[in-house]
Write a protein that holds these residues in place. Sequence first.
Motif, short mmCIF file in Angstrom:
data_model
loop_
_atom_site.label_atom_id
_atom_site.label_comp_id
_atom_site.label_asym_id
_atom_site.label_seq_id
_atom_site.Cartn_x
_atom_site.Cartn_y
_atom_site.Cartn_z
N VAL A 1 0.84 -1.21 0.00
CA VAL A 1 0.00 0.00 0.00
C VAL A 1 0.87 1.25 0.00
CG1 VAL A 1 -1.64 1.32 1.39
CG2 VAL A 1 -2.00 -1.12 1.03
N ILE A 2 1.92 1.27 0.79
CA ILE A 2 2.82 2.42 0.83
C ILE A 2 3.47 2.62 -0.54
CG2 ILE A 2 5.01 3.25 1.78
CD1 ILE A 2 4.13 1.99 4.46
N PHE A 3 3.88 1.55 -1.19
CA PHE A 3 4.49 1.65 -2.51
C PHE A 3 3.49 2.18 -3.53
CE2 PHE A 3 5.47 -0.22 -6.66
CZ PHE A 3 6.69 0.39 -6.88
N ILE A 4 2.26 1.71 -3.49
CA ILE A 4 1.24 2.17 -4.43
C ILE A 4 0.97 3.65 -4.26
CG2 ILE A 4 -1.22 1.98 -4.98
CD1 ILE A 4 -0.97 -1.03 -4.47
N ILE A 5 0.99 4.14 -3.04
CA ILE A 5 0.72 5.55 -2.79
C ILE A 5 1.89 6.43 -3.20
CG2 ILE A 5 0.34 7.24 -0.94
CD1 ILE A 5 -1.35 5.09 0.46
N THR A 6 3.12 5.99 -2.95
CA THR A 6 4.27 6.85 -3.22
C THR A 6 4.78 6.77 -4.65
OG1 THR A 6 5.80 5.14 -2.44
CG2 THR A 6 5.08 6.79 -0.84
N ALA A 7 4.47 5.73 -5.40
CA ALA A 7 4.98 5.58 -6.77
C ALA A 7 4.59 6.74 -7.68
CB ALA A 7 4.55 4.25 -7.36
N PRO A 8 3.34 7.21 -7.68
CA PRO A 8 3.02 8.34 -8.55
C PRO A 8 3.74 9.63 -8.16
CG PRO A 8 1.02 7.22 -7.86
CD PRO A 8 2.15 6.64 -7.08
N LEU A 9 4.11 9.77 -6.92
CA LEU A 9 4.80 10.98 -6.49
C LEU A 9 6.23 11.03 -7.00
CD1 LEU A 9 3.58 11.11 -2.79
CD2 LEU A 9 2.66 12.35 -4.75
N LEU A 10 6.79 9.88 -7.35
CA LEU A 10 8.16 9.83 -7.83
C LEU A 10 8.28 10.16 -9.31
CD1 LEU A 10 9.31 6.58 -6.00
CD2 LEU A 10 9.69 8.95 -5.31
N ALA A 11 7.15 10.26 -10.01
CA ALA A 11 7.18 10.51 -11.45
C ALA A 11 7.83 11.84 -11.78
CB ALA A 11 5.78 10.44 -12.03
#
Length: 142
Positions: free
Chosen positions: A32-42
């Motif tokens: 869940v943490i990865f799913i939430i933070t992945a778009p922020l790294l774009a």
Amino acid sequence: MAFGRLERTQGPRPMSDINVTPLVDVMLVLVVIFIITAPLLASTIRLELPKTDAAKPVDARQFVTLVVDQTGQAFLNDKPVQSEELALSLSETARQNPDTEVQLRADAAVPYGRVVEVMGAAQKAGLNRIGFVAEAKPMTGP
């Protein structure tokens, strides 16, 4: 049962099985943490892009992103560059593939002159395909 003799029961035996429930719980939290933070790294550069009704994402075969933030700092593929470095990098890109598209994202607060300078550097390097990236206007109810 014999007379005068007590039967003994087996005492509690040690548990030899691994309890995987806590492991699964931890892994689900990490997912869940990865799913939430992945778009922020774009994109890590904060911009207030201008809004337009005609903004549609276009798939380019090969492109470089050129960003100008609100202070006027240029970023090529999310790496800060000075004017000289920008010209050299764009020239190298144009030499490798002259059909490379430049996707230009500029903050709405950037003076128009700075945007033209960056565009001029791309065109001088030989990259004539420049796409302006904007956000779509939010839809308002009738």
